[in-house]
Design a protein around this motif. Structure first.
Motif, PDB file in Angstrom:
ATOM      1  N   THR A 224       0.831  -1.208   0.000  1.00 34.57           N
ATOM      2  CA  THR A 224       0.000   0.000   0.000  1.00 34.57           C
ATOM      3  C   THR A 224       0.866   1.258   0.000  1.00 34.57           C
ATOM      4  OG1 THR A 224      -0.255  -0.218   2.415  1.00 34.57           O
ATOM      5  CG2 THR A 224      -2.022  -1.082   1.029  1.00 34.57           C
ATOM      6  N   GLU A 225       2.049   1.200   0.596  1.00 36.86           N
ATOM      7  CA  GLU A 225       2.975   2.336   0.532  1.00 36.86           C
ATOM      8  C   GLU A 225       3.426   2.580  -0.910  1.00 36.86           C
ATOM      9  OE1 GLU A 225       7.620   3.300   1.574  1.00 36.86           O
ATOM     10  OE2 GLU A 225       6.559   1.875   2.870  1.00 36.86           O
ATOM     11  N   ILE A 226       3.804   1.489  -1.599  1.00 36.26           N
ATOM     12  CA  ILE A 226       4.206   1.602  -3.009  1.00 36.26           C
ATOM     13  C   ILE A 226       3.045   2.128  -3.840  1.00 36.26           C
ATOM     14  CG2 ILE A 226       4.858   0.287  -5.055  1.00 36.26           C
ATOM     15  CD1 ILE A 226       6.401  -1.615  -3.148  1.00 36.26           C
ATOM     16  N   ALA A 227       1.864   1.575  -3.630  1.00 39.94           N
ATOM     17  CA  ALA A 227       0.690   1.972  -4.411  1.00 39.94           C
ATOM     18  C   ALA A 227       0.366   3.446  -4.201  1.00 39.94           C
ATOM     19  CB  ALA A 227      -0.499   1.099  -4.025  1.00 39.94           C
ATOM     20  N   ARG A 228       0.534   3.925  -2.991  1.00 42.74           N
ATOM     21  CA  ARG A 228       0.255   5.338  -2.711  1.00 42.74           C
ATOM     22  C   ARG A 228       1.225   6.229  -3.489  1.00 42.74           C
ATOM     23  NH1 ARG A 228       0.402   4.717   2.189  1.00 42.74           N
ATOM     24  NH2 ARG A 228      -1.820   4.306   2.495  1.00 42.74           N
ATOM     25  N   THR A 229       2.490   5.817  -3.533  1.00 43.01           N
ATOM     26  CA  THR A 229       3.483   6.583  -4.286  1.00 43.01           C
ATOM     27  C   THR A 229       3.141   6.594  -5.772  1.00 43.01           C
ATOM     28  OG1 THR A 229       5.208   6.019  -2.681  1.00 43.01           O
ATOM     29  CG2 THR A 229       5.937   6.760  -4.858  1.00 43.01           C
ATOM     30  N   TRP A 230       2.748   5.430  -6.298  1.00 41.76           N
ATOM     31  CA  TRP A 230       2.383   5.358  -7.716  1.00 41.76           C
ATOM     32  C   TRP A 230       1.140   6.203  -8.009  1.00 41.76           C
ATOM     33  CZ3 TRP A 230       2.831  -0.612  -8.998  1.00 41.76           C
ATOM     34  CH2 TRP A 230       4.174  -1.005  -8.847  1.00 41.76           C
ATOM     35  N   ARG A 231       0.170   6.167  -7.119  1.00 40.02           N
ATOM     36  CA  ARG A 231      -1.049   6.973  -7.326  1.00 40.02           C
ATOM     37  C   ARG A 231      -0.713   8.458  -7.402  1.00 40.02           C
ATOM     38  NH1 ARG A 231      -4.682   7.878  -2.254  1.00 40.02           N
ATOM     39  NH2 ARG A 231      -2.816   9.149  -1.894  1.00 40.02           N
ATOM     40  N   ASP A 232       0.236   8.875  -6.566  1.00 42.43           N
ATOM     41  CA  ASP A 232       0.611  10.293  -6.530  1.00 42.43           C
ATOM     42  C   ASP A 232       1.526  10.690  -7.682  1.00 42.43           C
ATOM     43  OD1 ASP A 232      -0.898  10.462  -4.237  1.00 42.43           O
ATOM     44  OD2 ASP A 232       0.820  10.323  -2.866  1.00 42.43           O
ATOM     45  N   ASN A 233       2.023   9.712  -8.430  1.00 39.75           N
ATOM     46  CA  ASN A 233       2.893   9.967  -9.585  1.00 39.75           C
ATOM     47  C   ASN A 233       2.408   9.102 -10.746  1.00 39.75           C
ATOM     48  OD1 ASN A 233       5.392  11.596  -8.378  1.00 39.75           O
ATOM     49  ND2 ASN A 233       4.818  10.008  -6.908  1.00 39.75           N
ATOM     50  N   SER A 234       1.157   9.312 -11.112  1.00 39.51           N
ATOM     51  CA  SER A 234       0.498   8.394 -12.036  1.00 39.51           C
ATOM     52  C   SER A 234       0.446   8.934 -13.455  1.00 39.51           C
ATOM     53  CB  SER A 234      -0.916   8.102 -11.548  1.00 39.51           C
ATOM     54  OG  SER A 234      -1.687   9.287 -11.558  1.00 39.51           O
ATOM     55  N   ASP A 235       0.146   8.016 -14.377  1.00 40.36           N
ATOM     56  CA  ASP A 235      -0.205   8.392 -15.740  1.00 40.36           C
ATOM     57  C   ASP A 235      -1.563   7.773 -16.050  1.00 40.36           C
ATOM     58  OD1 ASP A 235       0.228   5.710 -16.291  1.00 40.36           O
ATOM     59  OD2 ASP A 235       1.973   6.029 -17.575  1.00 40.36           O
ATOM     60  N   ALA A 236      -1.957   7.786 -17.302  1.00 43.17           N
ATOM     61  CA  ALA A 236      -3.297   7.311 -17.656  1.00 43.17           C
ATOM     62  C   ALA A 236      -3.498   5.832 -17.374  1.00 43.17           C
ATOM     63  CB  ALA A 236      -3.565   7.598 -19.136  1.00 43.17           C
ATOM     64  N   ASN A 237      -2.420   5.060 -17.340  1.00 41.99           N
ATOM     65  CA  ASN A 237      -2.529   3.612 -17.151  1.00 41.99           C
ATOM     66  C   ASN A 237      -2.397   3.181 -15.688  1.00 41.99           C
ATOM     67  OD1 ASN A 237      -2.680   2.887 -20.002  1.00 41.99           O
ATOM     68  ND2 ASN A 237      -0.557   3.574 -20.115  1.00 41.99           N
ATOM     69  N   THR A 238      -1.960   4.075 -14.833  1.00 43.36           N
ATOM     70  CA  THR A 238      -1.682   3.694 -13.446  1.00 43.36           C
ATOM     71  C   THR A 238      -2.913   3.202 -12.690  1.00 43.36           C
ATOM     72  OG1 THR A 238       0.169   5.257 -13.394  1.00 43.36           O
ATOM     73  CG2 THR A 238      -0.640   4.453 -11.277  1.00 43.36           C
ATOM     74  N   PRO A 239      -4.091   3.795 -12.874  1.00 44.34           N
ATOM     75  CA  PRO A 239      -5.252   3.261 -12.136  1.00 44.34           C
ATOM     76  C   PRO A 239      -5.490   1.775 -12.389  1.00 44.34           C
ATOM     77  CG  PRO A 239      -5.759   5.427 -13.004  1.00 44.34           C
ATOM     78  CD  PRO A 239      -4.427   5.046 -13.576  1.00 44.34           C
ATOM     79  N   TRP A 240      -5.330   1.319 -13.642  1.00 44.63           N
ATOM     80  CA  TRP A 240      -5.497  -0.111 -13.912  1.00 44.63           C
ATOM     81  C   TRP A 240      -4.422  -0.921 -13.204  1.00 44.63           C
ATOM     82  CZ3 TRP A 240      -2.536  -4.068 -15.585  1.00 44.63           C
ATOM     83  CH2 TRP A 240      -3.198  -5.284 -15.851  1.00 44.63           C
ATOM     84  N   VAL A 241      -3.174  -0.453 -13.260  1.00 35.72           N
ATOM     85  CA  VAL A 241      -2.077  -1.166 -12.596  1.00 35.72           C
ATOM     86  C   VAL A 241      -2.374  -1.303 -11.114  1.00 35.72           C
ATOM     87  CG1 VAL A 241       0.384  -1.086 -12.001  1.00 35.72           C
ATOM     88  CG2 VAL A 241      -0.353  -0.448 -14.307  1.00 35.72           C
ATOM     89  N   LEU A 242      -2.877  -0.247 -10.487  1.00 37.69           N
ATOM     90  CA  LEU A 242      -3.181  -0.301  -9.058  1.00 37.69           C
ATOM     91  C   LEU A 242      -4.337  -1.257  -8.772  1.00 37.69           C
ATOM     92  CD1 LEU A 242      -2.822   3.457  -8.061  1.00 37.69           C
ATOM     93  CD2 LEU A 242      -1.217   1.592  -7.638  1.00 37.69           C
ATOM     94  N   ARG A 243      -5.378  -1.223  -9.598  1.00 37.20           N
ATOM     95  CA  ARG A 243      -6.502  -2.148  -9.369  1.00 37.20           C
ATOM     96  C   ARG A 243      -6.032  -3.591  -9.470  1.00 37.20           C
ATOM     97  NH1 ARG A 243      -9.177   1.562 -12.680  1.00 37.20           N
ATOM     98  NH2 ARG A 243      -9.060   0.142 -14.484  1.00 37.20           N
TER      99      ARG A 243
END
Length: 376
Positions: A224-243
């Motif tokens: 969840t720490e990694i995911a939070r960092t990715w969410r805060d530095n995302s691109d158009a594809n990041t939401p799918w990667v996180l899901r």
């Protein structure tokens, strides 16, 4: 495991036949074309002894034949394999046992230079067929050295090499040897997935998401720490990667994972599923529906999944969770969700007759179980 280009060796029967006498014969011809001095008697023999063997056993038999037929240590292996990479017939599933051959010779050498060269050769081979299984032994042998090299692959111009960095270093890579060091050091691969979650290729991003999901088995807080960092530095594809990467934590109702994906609601109720039948014939389907109600005072964003408890050979149940739907529910609103689940034969699961169960869950909140019998 993915093959580039046309899969001439794809089986007409089972996966075991991916390595078949014809594939081995073409491998032998490919090697002889670049190294005419090789006689390869063991490889010729093994082509006649593959019947009734499982795929992994076939790979190991071909690898062992190569080890017997191509003596001389890693330098010889490197020279022969480098040459055969340019041979057009060297393609498809025959590459898998060659990756295992390279990995074995690199480990046997004991030389750091040969280890590094073996890693490089696996990166070249992975462009034709993934080296993700063969690289596991090198990770077991020298995990930190292997990861140092794999980190450099995240900037490679070939997507198959970038994917090898993410896939080959997964903690729980399916069908692969476990690397205990990776499980004991879950943060060791963070720089690899940090470098690939926004990769331009979906093929690589999917591997990165699966890698993150693997980490959730041993260290949910890190994930969840990694995911939070990715969410805060995302691109158009990041939401799918996180899901995709947080899917196991969502199924486990991890509050941090749910919040990261925007799922809310603290007053949800999930009714026991209603079944189309209490008895399903072999190869048939079960249809079910359930009602999810928001009894809270605020809007709810809900991730809805369902789980089947499959009867195992020993009579015990093994539960498998599947995605179902997402819903927005206002206070007091209810939604009916349903699914038809098939029990047609598949290669990845054996169905056994007996009492099965189905449950539905919303943001991890489980319904009571509904039971049905699968006939023999």
């Amino acid at each position: 495991m993915d093959v580039v280009g046309e899969r001439e060796d794809s089986p007409v029967g089972t996966m075991d036949e991916l390595i078949n006498p014809g594939v081995v014969a073409r491998l032998r011809d490919s090697l002889v074309s670049v190294a005419p001095q090789l006689e390869l008697p063991s490889l010729e023999d093994v082509a006649r002894n593959l019947e009734a063997k499982r795929l992994r056993d076939r790979v190991d038999l071909v690898r062992d034949a190569l080890l017997r037929d191509i003596p001389g240590g890693f330098p010889t292996a490197e020279r022969v394999v480098t040459d055969v990479l340019a041979e057009p017939r060297f393609a498809g599933w025959m590459i898998w046992p060659v990756t295992e051959f390279v990995s074995t010779r690199a480990r046997e050498s004991g030389s750091e230079a040969d280890f590094d060269a073996g890693m490089d050769l696996l990166a070249q081979l992975t462009i034709g067929l993934s080296s993700e299984f063969a690289i596991r032994d090198l990770l077991i042998e020298r995990p930190q050295r292997a990861l140092d090299i794999m980190r450099t692959w995240t900037a490679h111009d070939n997507e198959h090499v970038r994917r090898l960095a993410t896939e080959g270093s997964r903690s729980y890579l399916p069908w692969a040897r476990r690397v205990p060091w990776l499980i004991e050091h879950p943060d060791a691969t963070r720089s690899i997935i940090d470098a690939t979650y926004r990769d331009p290729e979906e093929y690589v991003r999917r591997s990165t998401a699966n890698h993150l999901n693997d980490l959730s088995r041993s260290n949910p807080a890190l994930v969840t720490e990694i995911a939070r960092t990715w969410r805060d530095n995302s691109d158009a594809n990041t939401p799918w990667v996180l899901r995709h990467g947080l899917r196991t934590l969502v199924k486990k109702a991890d509050l941090d994972a749910l919040a990261l994906l925007g799922y809310t609601g603290d007053g949800l109720h999930v009714a026991r599923p209603t079944l189309s039948s209490v008895s399903v014939p072999a190869g048939g389907t079960i249809e079910f529906s359930s009602v999810v109600t928001n009894n809270g005072e605020t809007d709810a964003t809900v991730a809805i999944d369902y789980s089947i408890g499959f009867v195992r050979a020993n009579g015990m149940l093994s539960h498998k969770t599947f995605k179902l739907a997402s819903r927005q529910l206002a206070p007091g609103e209810a939604a009916v969700v349903g699914k038809r689940h098939s029990f047609r034969p598949i290669t990845t699961r054996t169905y056994y007759p007996g009492r099965h169960v189905v449950t539905v869950q919303a943001n991890g909140i489980l319904s009571p179980a509904a039971e049905f019998d699968l006939e023999g």
